[in-house]
Enzyme design. Structure first.
Site, PDB file in Angstrom:
ATOM      1  N   ASN A  12       0.868  -1.180   0.000  1.00 17.16           N
ATOM      2  CA  ASN A  12       0.000   0.000   0.000  1.00 17.16           C
ATOM      3  C   ASN A  12       0.903   1.227   0.000  1.00 17.16           C
ATOM      4  O   ASN A  12       1.456   1.584   1.032  1.00 17.16           O
ATOM      5  CB  ASN A  12      -0.902  -0.031   1.248  1.00 17.16           C
ATOM      6  CG  ASN A  12      -1.722   1.236   1.386  1.00 17.16           C
ATOM      7  OD1 ASN A  12      -1.823   2.023   0.450  1.00 17.16           O
ATOM      8  ND2 ASN A  12      -2.317   1.430   2.555  1.00 17.16           N
ATOM      9  N   LYS A  14       0.137   4.304  -0.453  1.00 17.54           N
ATOM     10  CA  LYS A  14      -0.463   5.550   0.047  1.00 17.54           C
ATOM     11  C   LYS A  14      -0.138   6.689  -0.930  1.00 17.54           C
ATOM     12  O   LYS A  14      -0.155   6.475  -2.137  1.00 17.54           O
ATOM     13  CB  LYS A  14       0.004   5.814   1.482  1.00 17.54           C
ATOM     14  CG  LYS A  14      -0.198   4.577   2.369  1.00 17.54           C
ATOM     15  CD  LYS A  14       0.017   4.805   3.831  1.00 17.54           C
ATOM     16  CE  LYS A  14      -0.191   3.493   4.562  1.00 17.54           C
ATOM     17  NZ  LYS A  14      -0.120   3.628   6.010  1.00 17.54           N
ATOM     18  N   HIS A  98      -9.647   1.459   4.521  1.00 19.65           N
ATOM     19  CA  HIS A  98      -8.355   1.563   5.224  1.00 19.65           C
ATOM     20  C   HIS A  98      -8.515   2.523   6.408  1.00 19.65           C
ATOM     21  O   HIS A  98      -9.280   3.483   6.341  1.00 19.65           O
ATOM     22  CB  HIS A  98      -7.284   2.073   4.257  1.00 19.65           C
ATOM     23  CG  HIS A  98      -5.925   2.081   4.870  1.00 19.65           C
ATOM     24  ND1 HIS A  98      -5.487   3.101   5.681  1.00 19.65           N
ATOM     25  CD2 HIS A  98      -4.924   1.170   4.838  1.00 19.65           C
ATOM     26  CE1 HIS A  98      -4.262   2.818   6.110  1.00 19.65           C
ATOM     27  NE2 HIS A  98      -3.904   1.647   5.614  1.00 19.65           N
ATOM     28  N   GLU A 100      -6.862   4.932   7.440  1.00 23.29           N
ATOM     29  CA  GLU A 100      -6.696   6.363   7.129  1.00 23.29           C
ATOM     30  C   GLU A 100      -7.946   6.919   6.455  1.00 23.29           C
ATOM     31  O   GLU A 100      -8.293   8.089   6.639  1.00 23.29           O
ATOM     32  CB  GLU A 100      -5.427   6.565   6.272  1.00 23.29           C
ATOM     33  CG  GLU A 100      -4.178   6.399   7.127  1.00 23.29           C
ATOM     34  CD  GLU A 100      -2.976   5.793   6.419  1.00 23.29           C
ATOM     35  OE1 GLU A 100      -2.907   5.830   5.178  1.00 23.29           O
ATOM     36  OE2 GLU A 100      -2.093   5.271   7.137  1.00 23.29           O
ATOM     37  N   GLU A 170      -5.884  -4.594  10.588  1.00 23.86           N
ATOM     38  CA  GLU A 170      -4.810  -3.629  10.822  1.00 23.86           C
ATOM     39  C   GLU A 170      -5.113  -2.853  12.099  1.00 23.86           C
ATOM     40  O   GLU A 170      -5.879  -1.872  12.067  1.00 23.86           O
ATOM     41  CB  GLU A 170      -4.723  -2.650   9.647  1.00 23.86           C
ATOM     42  CG  GLU A 170      -4.404  -3.313   8.333  1.00 23.86           C
ATOM     43  CD  GLU A 170      -3.811  -2.311   7.346  1.00 23.86           C
ATOM     44  OE1 GLU A 170      -2.648  -2.493   6.970  1.00 23.86           O
ATOM     45  OE2 GLU A 170      -4.490  -1.337   6.997  1.00 23.86           O
ATOM     46  N   GLY A 176       2.124   2.432  10.820  1.00 22.01           N
ATOM     47  CA  GLY A 176       3.095   3.521  10.690  1.00 22.01           C
ATOM     48  C   GLY A 176       3.781   3.905  11.982  1.00 22.01           C
ATOM     49  O   GLY A 176       4.438   4.937  12.062  1.00 22.01           O
ATOM     50  N   SER A 216       3.006  -1.994  10.502  1.00 27.49           N
ATOM     51  CA  SER A 216       4.452  -2.106  10.753  1.00 27.49           C
ATOM     52  C   SER A 216       5.032  -3.481  10.405  1.00 27.49           C
ATOM     53  O   SER A 216       5.909  -3.980  11.108  1.00 27.49           O
ATOM     54  CB  SER A 216       4.782  -1.701  12.192  1.00 27.49           C
ATOM     55  OG  SER A 216       4.419  -0.347  12.407  1.00 27.49           O
TER      56      SER A 216
HETATM   57  P1  PGA Z   1       2.618   0.422   7.750  1.00 24.19           P
HETATM   58  O1  PGA Z   1       1.177   0.678   7.055  1.00 24.19           O
HETATM   59  O2  PGA Z   1       3.143  -0.871   7.198  1.00 24.19           O
HETATM   60  O3  PGA Z   1       3.452   1.611   7.335  1.00 24.19           O
HETATM   61  O4  PGA Z   1       2.379   0.336   9.217  1.00 24.19           O
HETATM   62  C1  PGA Z   1       0.277  -0.386   6.858  1.00 24.19           C
HETATM   63  C2  PGA Z   1      -0.982   0.113   6.213  1.00 24.19           C
HETATM   64  O5  PGA Z   1      -1.381   1.266   6.473  1.00 24.19           O
HETATM   65  O6  PGA Z   1      -1.621  -0.604   5.416  1.00 24.19           O
END
Ligand code: PGA
Length: 254
Positions: A12, A14, A98, A100, A170, A176, A216
């Site tokens: 992903n 982003k 997601h 976000e 998640e 993140g 992460s």
């Molecule tokens: P990350 O993001 O691996 O940077 O924690 C995962 C995601 O948002 O799908």
């Protein structure tokens, strides 16, 4: 690895990468790994690079995903993109809900349900994301939150479609932050989701749905996470931006 569930390693990206960066990543990744038969690699670039990525992904086992969609086919929705347009761009998957999208852009469970249905209606597969906030985990509400998100997103689907859904657990506190759920913490929620699928649909559906973990994921924790029985792949943000790091994740060993 469960033979009913081919693992998916999804990047992903982003809001990262230009068209040229995205295309060269897709070419390099395939060149370095070669065709995949026992797992799938999926790249979710920004919309601007979707055409370049889906054209560049030529080898068996590689496909493109969108990061979001609207639930209507067309209309007066400034700034939005429909599932018809995504299908046209060569997408196989679409990320839906997601964290976000839920937390920064205010997406509701009802929007996520409508998007999930729209993705199926246009011949693609949704990757529906669910997960609790840290305050919710600390209050012991993880299962309630995740159950509600799963129930709402899949409401109204028949079993034939439900078994094709991909879910991504998640935990919001792990996205993140560098703070990954432990394999045992992830496994506990994945097993819970599978039981939930059995009660919403049936055992067959529960056994077939792929449930990815995200938050992460890195080259140095992917093997331990993938060793858990109910983890069927990874949804990767930060560690998917470099070819070497995402390649190691695609080449997980379990
Ligand atoms: P990350 O993001 O691996 O940077 O924690 C995962 C995601 O948002 O799908």
């Amino acid at each position: 690895m469960n033979p009913l569930r081919k693992p998916i390693l999804a990047a992903n990206w982003k809001m990262h990468k230009t068209i040229a960066e995205a295309a060269s990543f897709a070419a390099d990744l395939q060149e370095q790994i070669g065709p995949l038969t026992d797992r799938e690699a999926v790249i979710a670039p920004p919309f601007t690079a979707m055409d370049a990525v889906s054209r560049a992904l030529k080898l068996e086992g590689y496909s493109a995903s969108a990061q979001n969609c609207h639930w209507e086919v067309k209309g007066a929705f400034t700034g939005e993109i429909s599932t018809v347009m995504l299908k046209d761009l060569g997408c196989r998957y679409v990320l839906v809900g997601h964290s976000e999208r839920r937390h920064i852009f205010g997406e509701t469970d009802e929007m996520i349900r409508a998007k999930t249905a729209a993705v199926f209606a246009h011949g693609m597969l949704p990757i529906v994301c669910v997960g609790e906030l840290l305050v919710e985990r600390d209050a012991g509400r993880t299962s309630d939150i995740v159950a509600k998100q799963v129930d709402k997103a899949l409401e109204g689907l028949d079993s034939a479609l439900a078994e094709k859904v991909v879910l991504a657990y998640e935990p919001v506190w792990a996205i993140g932050t560098g703070r990954t759920a432990t394999p045992a913490q992830a496994q506990e929620v994945h097993a819970f989701i599978r039981t939930r699928l059995e009660s919403l649909f049936n055992k067959e559906v529960a056994n077939r749905v792929r449930i990815l973990y995200g938050g992460s994921v890195k080259p140095d924790n992917v093997d331990a996470l993938m060793a858990e029985a109910d983890l069927d792949g990874m949804l990767v943000g930060g560690a998917s931006l470099e070819v070497a790091s995402f390649r190691r994740i695609v080449q997980f060993k379990s």
